[in-house]
Design a protein around this motif. Structure first.
Motif, short mmCIF file in Angstrom:
data_model
loop_
_atom_site.label_atom_id
_atom_site.label_comp_id
_atom_site.label_asym_id
_atom_site.label_seq_id
_atom_site.Cartn_x
_atom_site.Cartn_y
_atom_site.Cartn_z
N ILE A 405 10.02 -2.90 0.12
CA ILE A 405 9.14 -4.01 0.50
C ILE A 405 8.64 -3.80 1.93
N GLY A 406 9.56 -3.47 2.82
CA GLY A 406 9.17 -3.23 4.20
C GLY A 406 8.23 -2.04 4.34
N HIS A 407 8.47 -1.01 3.52
CA HIS A 407 7.61 0.19 3.55
C HIS A 407 6.18 -0.17 3.15
N GLU A 408 6.03 -0.85 2.03
CA GLU A 408 4.68 -1.17 1.56
C GLU A 408 3.97 -2.10 2.54
N LEU A 425 -5.03 17.26 7.35
CA LEU A 425 -4.01 17.64 6.37
C LEU A 425 -2.70 16.89 6.57
N TYR A 426 -2.49 16.35 7.75
CA TYR A 426 -1.20 15.74 8.08
C TYR A 426 -1.22 14.22 7.98
N LYS A 427 -2.38 13.66 7.59
CA LYS A 427 -2.50 12.20 7.64
C LYS A 427 -1.54 11.51 6.67
N HIS A 428 -1.35 12.07 5.47
CA HIS A 428 -0.49 11.41 4.50
C HIS A 428 0.97 11.44 4.95
N THR A 429 1.41 12.60 5.46
CA THR A 429 2.79 12.71 5.92
C THR A 429 3.07 11.75 7.07
N GLU A 431 1.40 9.01 7.81
CA GLU A 431 1.27 7.62 7.36
C GLU A 431 2.49 7.18 6.54
N GLU A 432 2.99 8.04 5.66
CA GLU A 432 4.18 7.68 4.88
C GLU A 432 5.40 7.58 5.80
N THR A 477 3.07 19.61 -0.02
CA THR A 477 2.36 18.64 -0.86
C THR A 477 3.23 17.43 -1.18
N GLN A 478 4.35 17.27 -0.49
CA GLN A 478 5.26 16.16 -0.75
C GLN A 478 5.44 15.32 0.51
N PRO A 479 4.44 14.47 0.84
CA PRO A 479 4.50 13.73 2.11
C PRO A 479 5.67 12.77 2.19
N HIS A 480 6.05 12.13 1.08
CA HIS A 480 7.18 11.18 1.13
C HIS A 480 8.48 11.91 1.44
N ARG A 481 8.72 13.03 0.73
CA ARG A 481 9.98 13.76 0.95
C ARG A 481 9.98 14.44 2.32
#
Length: 571
Positions: A405-408, A425-429, A431-432, A477-481
């Motif tokens: 919940i806090g993450h979203e 290329l680094y924006k998703h990593t 931002e997550e 290709t795994q920004p969350h991990r």
């Protein structure tokens, strides 16, 4: 065994092992579900039409992902229908990936179902035989020749790109997928006819029209109507996220081209992979979410460097955020690509979307059936192997839901899309990473507000940190991990966690607030810098993979892994 001229890459025994020993089934709701039985008759009819739309959209995402997906899925289905158990098992893995290949979250390279059938950096959004170098060369040539508008269309998030003589030509999704979009729009219009909530009915009408018109403004209007939905009993999302396209973002690494595009006022955004989510809103779960929502404006004031940017979460006294907890009836398209992970929640529209740029709100949707699926026996074995016993009592999967919940909510805080997109290329990593860090940094604020207590705070800290004990080194290709690895290394290097003589995790709760505020400040500073170089330096610094990481991964493997997911739909 060959399917449509392509040989299967995995033996039947290998497929048996994946399906029977390494797969977790996620059971979605059926017509016996109490929430479905409680719906009005009109909403029951509407739900089925929405699921139909999702299944149709799945064909669209298959085409976006790989040019052979639809052909080879059909071949597997035909062989399975004719009695081939081998093909039926390969089809199960295909449906898990929702494609011909995919990461499983453990092995560094994608698992291929067919020999020689690999994914492409630009998926099927771009010509499959086009290299990064040729792509850059063509874009540069077209810019130099003044073909600005066509380059803008090529780099739009909503176009398929194909060769045209020695150049490239963009085809809008509404044209490329005209047949599919027309059929989907028809299902949405039928659902709108039967559903009972006026706002939801209105949204479906706008979304249907957006599928029929080559006009980004229609997407914007549909998004704005979707983002304000709070009281509808039904959930339907047409998601547009852009984690899959690995071609467009390479332009950010080309300094000359980036400068040329900026001069022409052309943004570099990856292509949208389309997906559909359908479900029934769970009122009890939603009530919890709304308690966190009420605190978001206070958190916005506490964000680092808050005086240096306009946060899109609030305008005046209005909080532009809705959120619902949903019992899922369907996950299709992008949602069904279970390639190493499956999302438990989502905050949309993303900042690159026109609706957000023009002042629209955002909406969080939480996936009950996904988060409630876990292997309790393996969790217990993992705790015994990797965590000091006095911390076991703080491991609680409901606390992970609070973290999510806090993450979203965290995605709605901080610098806007102009800062995020500048990181290329680094924006998703980044931002997550930011959303994770916002969540944990501000958990003590929820204690002060009486939303959670001190015990729950420790449970959130512990359960989140245990999630950082990775099973393998994440890829680019795994920004969350990758974010998880950054957090683990940051906490370790700053003394918030350590491992005792028996290699078991110890958490220093008293150090968590200071360390988390520190990483949040660094993260926001990177976004404000608009510097891909600073983002890369930060990521490189905190993604080292050493002996401790290898030990943790080896323990996970010894305990047995279930990296594959099977979504079971019943509508």
């Amino acid at each position: 065994m060959q399917i449509k001229g392509y040989e299967l890459a995995l033996s039947e025994a290998e497929l048996d092992k994946i399906i029977n020993e390494q797969t977790i089934a996620i059971e979605l709701i059926d017509k016996n579900f109490a929430g479905y039985q409680a719906l009005a008759e009109g909403d029951k009819k509407a739900l089925q039409y929405l699921v139909n739309a999702g299944k149709m959209m799945n064909d669209v995402s298959l085409e976006q992902d790989h040019h052979l997906n639809r052909e080879l899925k059909q071949g597997l289905q035909e062989a399975a229908d004719q009695g081939s158990s081998y093909a039926a098992k390969a089809l199960k893995l295909f449906n898990s990936f929702n494609g011909v290949e995919g990461l499983n979250g453990i092995d560094p390279q994608p698992v291929e179902i067919f020999k020689g059938v690999k994914g492409f950096p630009g998926r099927n959004f771009y010509p499959i035989d086009m290299s990064v170098e040729e792509f850059h060369r063509i874009i540069k040539k077209m810019l130099q020749e003044g073909k600005i508008d066509e380059v803008r269309r090529i780099l739009s998030v909503r176009t398929m790109v194909r060769r045209h003589n020695d150049e490239l030509k963009a085809i809008d999704y509404t044209e490329y997928f005209a047949k599919e979009f027309s059929a989907i729009a028809n299902q949405l219009e039928l659902a709108a006819h039967y559903c009972t909530d006026p706002a939801f009915k209105d949204y479906l009408g706008w979304q249907a029209q957006a599928l029929l018109q080559n006009n980004e403004d229609m997407d914007m209007l549909a998004d704005k109507h979707w983002a304000v939905l709070q009281d509808s009993p039904l959930e339907f999302t047409l998601s547009r996220e852009n984690y899959d396209d690995g071609m467009s973002g390479t332009l950010c690494e080309n300094a000359e081209l980036s400068a040329m595009l900026a001069e022409c006022n052309i943004e570099i955004n990856a292509k949208d992979m389309l997906g559909v989510r359908v479900g029934i809103v769970n009122q009890e779960g939603t009530s919890l979410l709304l308690k966190f929502k009420d605190h978001m404006k206070k958190l916005a004031v506490l964000m680092p460097y808050a005086d240096r940017y306009q946060q899109n979460v609030a305008q005046g006294n209005d909080l532009k955020q809705t959120m619902v907890d949903v019992d899922l009836a369907a996950l299709c398209g992008d949602y069904a690509q279970c390639r190493g992970a499956i999302t438990t929640a989502q905050n949309l529209p993303n900042n690159d979307k026109l609706s957000v740029k023009t002042g629209g709100g955002r909406r969080n949707v939480y996936h009950r059936q996904v988060r409630q699926t876990h292997d309790a026996a393996r969790d217990a074995a993992m705790l015994n192997a990797l965590v000091r016993p006095d911390f076991h009592k703080y491991y609680n999967l409901e606390a992970e839901h609070i973290f999510v919940i806090g993450h979203e909510n965290g995605h709605s805080l901080g610098p806007d899309s102009s800062y995020q997109n500048a990181l290329g290329l680094y924006k998703h990593t980044i931002e997550e990473n930011k959303a994770d860090v916002v969540s944990i940094t501000f958990m003590p604020e929820y204690v002060k507000a009486g939303i959670i207590n001190e015990q729950t705070l420790k449970e959130v800290y512990t359960t989140w940190i245990i999630r950082l004990l990775l099973k393998s080194k994440p890829g680019p290709t795994q920004p969350h991990r990758t974010g998880d690895l950054i957090h683990f290394n940051y906490l370790l290097s700053h003394g918030a966690i350590e491992f005792d003589a028996e290699h078991k995790l110890v958490i220093h709760f008293d150090k968590m607030p200071e360390v988390m505020h520190r990483i949040l400040e660094e993260t926001i500073s990177i976004q404000l810098s608009k510097s891909p170089e600073q983002a890369k330096h930060f990521i490189d610094k905190y993604t080292s993979w050493e002996d401790l990481h290898e030990y943790i991964a080896s323990v996970h493997k010894r305990l047995g892994l279930k990296p594959y997911k099977e979504i079971r739909m019943y509508f």
